[in-house]
Design an enzyme around this catalytic site. Structure first.
Site, PDB file in Angstrom:
ATOM      1  N   HIS A   1      36.498 -54.789 114.323  1.00 31.77           N
ATOM      2  CA  HIS A   1      37.561 -54.816 113.794  1.00 31.77           C
ATOM      3  C   HIS A   1      38.291 -56.309 113.461  1.00 31.77           C
ATOM      4  CE1 HIS A   1      38.408 -50.708 115.185  1.00 31.77           C
ATOM      5  NE2 HIS A   1      38.011 -50.597 114.047  1.00 31.77           N
TER       6      HIS A   1
ATOM      7  N   LYS B   1      43.994 -34.946 114.449  1.00 34.05           N
ATOM      8  CA  LYS B   1      43.165 -35.975 115.109  1.00 34.05           C
ATOM      9  C   LYS B   1      43.740 -35.939 116.512  1.00 34.05           C
ATOM     10  CE  LYS B   1      40.081 -39.507 113.270  1.00 34.05           C
ATOM     11  NZ  LYS B   1      39.855 -40.586 112.662  1.00 34.05           N
TER      12      LYS B   1
ATOM     13  N   ARG C   1      29.269 -51.112 108.389  1.00 28.09           N
ATOM     14  CA  ARG C   1      28.318 -51.409 109.617  1.00 28.09           C
ATOM     15  C   ARG C   1      26.881 -51.160 109.341  1.00 28.09           C
ATOM     16  NH1 ARG C   1      31.987 -48.444 113.927  1.00 28.09           N
ATOM     17  NH2 ARG C   1      32.331 -47.425 111.968  1.00 28.09           N
TER      18      ARG C   1
ATOM     19  N   SER D   1      34.937 -47.815 118.123  1.00 29.37           N
ATOM     20  CA  SER D   1      35.920 -47.295 119.019  1.00 29.37           C
ATOM     21  C   SER D   1      35.563 -46.071 119.653  1.00 29.37           C
ATOM     22  CB  SER D   1      37.384 -47.031 118.047  1.00 29.37           C
ATOM     23  OG  SER D   1      37.629 -48.133 117.460  1.00 29.37           O
TER      24      SER D   1
END
Ligand code: ADP
Length: 150
Positions: free
Chosen positions: A17, A41, A90, A127
């Site tokens: 990030h 979440k 990515r 993450s």
């Protein structure tokens, strides 16, 4: 004034990030790092901690502000006069996922999504891997900024 939002969970912020944010800085006058709150979440770090990690990382960067929001990212953009959404790519899986969201957002609003390809040396970081390592008391110091390590 060119304003962009970098939306995400940042649970926690990683050097991937940080790389995207640093490379986007010359492109915008202001970057709002916005933590999207999703009640469905489960997060490892609470919102205050995630905000602290980001604020501390960019404490010397006046172009960056950190906040949280709930609801649609495009509504957050409209409310805050933001014309651009910043996202990192990515791999092909990121691309497929992000493509559908970016198309939809542009159908629903005039907001453009700007993608930056991740740097080769941080493209493997996620993450979720950081959280896995932390759960097993591993060392994440090469994956995250120092505010998270502390
Ligand atoms: P989300 O839950 O929205 O995917 P994340 O915090 O995982 O939130 O990611 C936010 C943004 O950061 C996304 O655009 C994602 O592609 C990007 N990102 C995540 N990891 C990296 C990395 N290692 N390098 C570059 N960008 C990344």
């Amino acid at each position: 004034m060119r304003k962009a939002v970098f939306p995400g969970s940042f649970d926690p912020i990683t050097l991937g990030h940080v790389d995207i944010i640093n490379r986007a800085l010359p492109l915008f006058d202001e970057i709002i790092i916005a933590i999207g709150m999703n009640s469905a979440k489960k997060y490892m770090f609470d919102l205050e901690k995630r905000i602290y990690f980001i604020k501390d990382t960019f404490k010397n960067e006046p172009k960056i502000t950190v906040t949280s929001y709930s609801g649609l990212t495009i509504n957050f953009c409209k409310k805050n006069n933001i014309d651009f959404i910043l996202r990192g790519l990515r791999n092909p899986a990121d691309f497929e996922f992000e493509k559908a969201i970016a198309h939809t957002n542009r159908k629903l609003s005039k907001i453009e999504t700007i993608f930056l390809l991740t740097s080769a040396n941080t493209s493997y970081i996620s993450s979720s891997i950081v959280r896995d390592i932390l759960r097993h008391n591993g060392d994440v110091s090469i994956l995250v900024p120092s505010s998270v390590v502390e």
